[in-house]
Design a protein around this motif. Structure first.
Motif, PDB file in Angstrom:
ATOM      1  N   ILE A  24      24.796 -29.506 -64.132  1.00  0.00           N
ATOM      2  CA  ILE A  24      25.579 -30.647 -63.661  1.00  0.00           C
ATOM      3  C   ILE A  24      25.797 -30.619 -62.153  1.00  0.00           C
ATOM      4  CG2 ILE A  24      26.698 -31.132 -65.859  1.00  0.00           C
ATOM      5  CD1 ILE A  24      29.131 -29.593 -64.887  1.00  0.00           C
ATOM      6  N   TYR A  25      25.530 -29.462 -61.527  1.00  0.00           N
ATOM      7  CA  TYR A  25      25.634 -29.383 -60.067  1.00  0.00           C
ATOM      8  C   TYR A  25      24.933 -28.116 -59.602  1.00  0.00           C
ATOM      9  CZ  TYR A  25      27.505 -30.112 -55.419  1.00  0.00           C
ATOM     10  OH  TYR A  25      27.619 -30.370 -54.072  1.00  0.00           O
ATOM     11  N   ALA A  26      24.309 -28.175 -58.434  1.00  0.00           N
ATOM     12  CA  ALA A  26      23.680 -27.003 -57.830  1.00  0.00           C
ATOM     13  C   ALA A  26      23.929 -27.053 -56.335  1.00  0.00           C
ATOM     14  CB  ALA A  26      22.179 -26.991 -58.112  1.00  0.00           C
ATOM     15  N   GLY A  27      24.036 -25.887 -55.728  1.00  0.00           N
ATOM     16  CA  GLY A  27      24.286 -25.852 -54.295  1.00  0.00           C
ATOM     17  C   GLY A  27      24.271 -24.441 -53.747  1.00  0.00           C
ATOM     18  N   ARG A  28      24.815 -24.293 -52.536  1.00  0.00           N
ATOM     19  CA  ARG A  28      24.879 -22.986 -51.887  1.00  0.00           C
ATOM     20  C   ARG A  28      26.253 -22.792 -51.272  1.00  0.00           C
ATOM     21  NH1 ARG A  28      21.422 -23.782 -46.323  1.00  0.00           N
ATOM     22  NH2 ARG A  28      21.922 -25.976 -46.073  1.00  0.00           N
ATOM     23  N   THR A  29      26.634 -21.532 -51.107  1.00  0.00           N
ATOM     24  CA  THR A  29      27.964 -21.230 -50.584  1.00  0.00           C
ATOM     25  C   THR A  29      28.035 -19.782 -50.124  1.00  0.00           C
ATOM     26  OG1 THR A  29      30.335 -21.328 -51.086  1.00  0.00           O
ATOM     27  CG2 THR A  29      28.892 -20.518 -52.833  1.00  0.00           C
ATOM     28  N   ILE A  30      29.086 -19.468 -49.385  1.00  0.00           N
ATOM     29  CA  ILE A  30      29.369 -18.080 -49.038  1.00  0.00           C
ATOM     30  C   ILE A  30      30.593 -17.582 -49.810  1.00  0.00           C
ATOM     31  CG2 ILE A  30      28.283 -18.147 -46.769  1.00  0.00           C
ATOM     32  CD1 ILE A  30      31.123 -18.487 -45.575  1.00  0.00           C
ATOM     33  N   ASP A  31      31.208 -18.470 -50.605  1.00  0.00           N
ATOM     34  CA  ASP A  31      32.394 -18.110 -51.387  1.00  0.00           C
ATOM     35  C   ASP A  31      32.354 -18.855 -52.727  1.00  0.00           C
ATOM     36  OD1 ASP A  31      34.959 -17.777 -52.479  1.00  0.00           O
ATOM     37  OD2 ASP A  31      35.905 -17.778 -50.506  1.00  0.00           O
ATOM     38  N   LEU A  32      31.880 -18.180 -53.758  1.00  0.00           N
ATOM     39  CA  LEU A  32      31.715 -18.822 -55.070  1.00  0.00           C
ATOM     40  C   LEU A  32      33.029 -19.330 -55.648  1.00  0.00           C
ATOM     41  CD1 LEU A  32      29.168 -16.453 -56.828  1.00  0.00           C
ATOM     42  CD2 LEU A  32      28.804 -18.854 -56.261  1.00  0.00           C
ATOM     43  N   TYR A  33      34.069 -18.524 -55.552  1.00  0.00           N
ATOM     44  CA  TYR A  33      35.354 -18.924 -56.130  1.00  0.00           C
ATOM     45  C   TYR A  33      35.913 -20.164 -55.439  1.00  0.00           C
ATOM     46  CZ  TYR A  33      40.175 -18.737 -57.729  1.00  0.00           C
ATOM     47  OH  TYR A  33      41.385 -19.059 -58.269  1.00  0.00           O
ATOM     48  N   LYS A  34      35.888 -20.167 -54.122  1.00  0.00           N
ATOM     49  CA  LYS A  34      36.394 -21.319 -53.373  1.00  0.00           C
ATOM     50  C   LYS A  34      35.566 -22.572 -53.681  1.00  0.00           C
ATOM     51  CE  LYS A  34      37.365 -22.765 -48.636  1.00  0.00           C
ATOM     52  NZ  LYS A  34      37.277 -22.353 -47.226  1.00  0.00           N
ATOM     53  N   ARG A  35      34.261 -22.403 -53.772  1.00  0.00           N
ATOM     54  CA  ARG A  35      33.390 -23.544 -54.061  1.00  0.00           C
ATOM     55  C   ARG A  35      33.668 -24.122 -55.449  1.00  0.00           C
ATOM     56  NH1 ARG A  35      31.858 -27.711 -52.001  1.00  0.00           N
ATOM     57  NH2 ARG A  35      29.705 -28.311 -52.184  1.00  0.00           N
ATOM     58  N   PHE A  36      33.904 -23.242 -56.419  1.00  0.00           N
ATOM     59  CA  PHE A  36      34.259 -23.690 -57.762  1.00  0.00           C
ATOM     60  C   PHE A  36      35.536 -24.527 -57.716  1.00  0.00           C
ATOM     61  CE2 PHE A  36      36.815 -22.868 -61.604  1.00  0.00           C
ATOM     62  CZ  PHE A  36      36.006 -23.487 -62.544  1.00  0.00           C
ATOM     63  N   LEU A  37      36.539 -24.067 -56.994  1.00  0.00           N
ATOM     64  CA  LEU A  37      37.800 -24.801 -56.893  1.00  0.00           C
ATOM     65  C   LEU A  37      37.624 -26.140 -56.191  1.00  0.00           C
ATOM     66  CD1 LEU A  37      40.305 -21.926 -56.043  1.00  0.00           C
ATOM     67  CD2 LEU A  37      39.896 -23.029 -58.256  1.00  0.00           C
ATOM     68  N   GLN A  38      36.693 -26.211 -55.234  1.00  0.00           N
ATOM     69  CA  GLN A  38      36.452 -27.464 -54.520  1.00  0.00           C
ATOM     70  C   GLN A  38      35.821 -28.523 -55.421  1.00  0.00           C
ATOM     71  OE1 GLN A  38      34.086 -25.991 -51.272  1.00  0.00           O
ATOM     72  NE2 GLN A  38      35.866 -25.821 -49.924  1.00  0.00           N
ATOM     73  N   HIS A  39      35.216 -28.103 -56.498  1.00  0.00           N
ATOM     74  CA  HIS A  39      34.593 -29.042 -57.440  1.00  0.00           C
ATOM     75  C   HIS A  39      35.530 -29.326 -58.607  1.00  0.00           C
ATOM     76  CE1 HIS A  39      30.725 -29.531 -55.571  1.00  0.00           C
ATOM     77  NE2 HIS A  39      30.593 -28.225 -55.449  1.00  0.00           N
ATOM     78  N   ASN A  40      36.785 -29.575 -58.317  1.00  0.00           N
ATOM     79  CA  ASN A  40      37.769 -29.792 -59.385  1.00  0.00           C
ATOM     80  C   ASN A  40      37.453 -31.020 -60.232  1.00  0.00           C
ATOM     81  OD1 ASN A  40      38.417 -31.649 -57.480  1.00  0.00           O
ATOM     82  ND2 ASN A  40      40.580 -31.137 -57.361  1.00  0.00           N
ATOM     83  N   HIS A  41      36.684 -31.961 -59.707  1.00  0.00           N
ATOM     84  CA  HIS A  41      36.282 -33.122 -60.502  1.00  0.00           C
ATOM     85  C   HIS A  41      35.276 -32.739 -61.602  1.00  0.00           C
ATOM     86  CE1 HIS A  41      33.253 -32.720 -57.356  1.00  0.00           C
ATOM     87  NE2 HIS A  41      32.430 -33.415 -58.111  1.00  0.00           N
ATOM     88  N   LEU A  42      34.669 -31.569 -61.484  1.00  0.00           N
ATOM     89  CA  LEU A  42      33.704 -31.106 -62.487  1.00  0.00           C
ATOM     90  C   LEU A  42      34.255 -29.998 -63.372  1.00  0.00           C
ATOM     91  CD1 LEU A  42      30.528 -30.751 -60.227  1.00  0.00           C
ATOM     92  CD2 LEU A  42      31.029 -32.600 -61.826  1.00  0.00           C
ATOM     93  N   ASN A  43      35.387 -29.413 -63.017  1.00  0.00           N
ATOM     94  CA  ASN A  43      35.878 -28.202 -63.687  1.00  0.00           C
ATOM     95  C   ASN A  43      35.973 -28.328 -65.200  1.00  0.00           C
ATOM     96  OD1 ASN A  43      35.987 -26.969 -61.250  1.00  0.00           O
ATOM     97  ND2 ASN A  43      38.203 -26.973 -61.071  1.00  0.00           N
ATOM     98  N   ASN A  44      36.364 -29.469 -65.730  1.00  0.00           N
ATOM     99  CA  ASN A  44      36.474 -29.627 -67.184  1.00  0.00           C
ATOM    100  C   ASN A  44      35.122 -29.612 -67.877  1.00  0.00           C
ATOM    101  OD1 ASN A  44      39.245 -29.763 -67.051  1.00  0.00           O
ATOM    102  ND2 ASN A  44      39.280 -31.988 -66.930  1.00  0.00           N
TER     103      ASN A  44
END
Length: 83
Positions: A24-44
């Motif tokens: 449902i989403y793919a990307g890149r980051t230096i902080d997995l936890y923070k990136r997960f929280l930034q996608h709160n519209h997808l969390n459910n």
């Protein structure tokens, strides 16, 4: 100088999958936890996170491009996500 602690930067390419193992989403980051929280519209909808740790920003960039191209070549549907 020896007293200064340098934090080694980590680089990740990740993908979020739903309960049906559909990406449902793919990307890149230096902080997995923070990136997960930034996608709160997808969390459910996220049931699994898969990631690859990379050694450099350049490696992270080309692996993300590879992953996205792989997704686009096997996907029958295109999604536009606006943030």
């Amino acid at each position: 100088m020896d007293s200064l602690q340098t934090k080694e930067r980590k680089y990740y390419v990740y993908r979020f999958l739903n309960k049906d193992n559909i990406i449902i989403y793919a990307g890149r980051t230096i902080d997995l936890y923070k990136r997960f929280l930034q996608h709160n519209h997808l969390n459910n909808n996220i049931s699994k996170i898969e990631y690859i740790e990379c050694d450099s920003e350049a490696e992270m960039a080309w692996k993300e491009i590879y992953l996205l191209m792989k997704i686009l070549t096997i996907s029958k549907y295109f999604f536009i996500i606006t943030i």
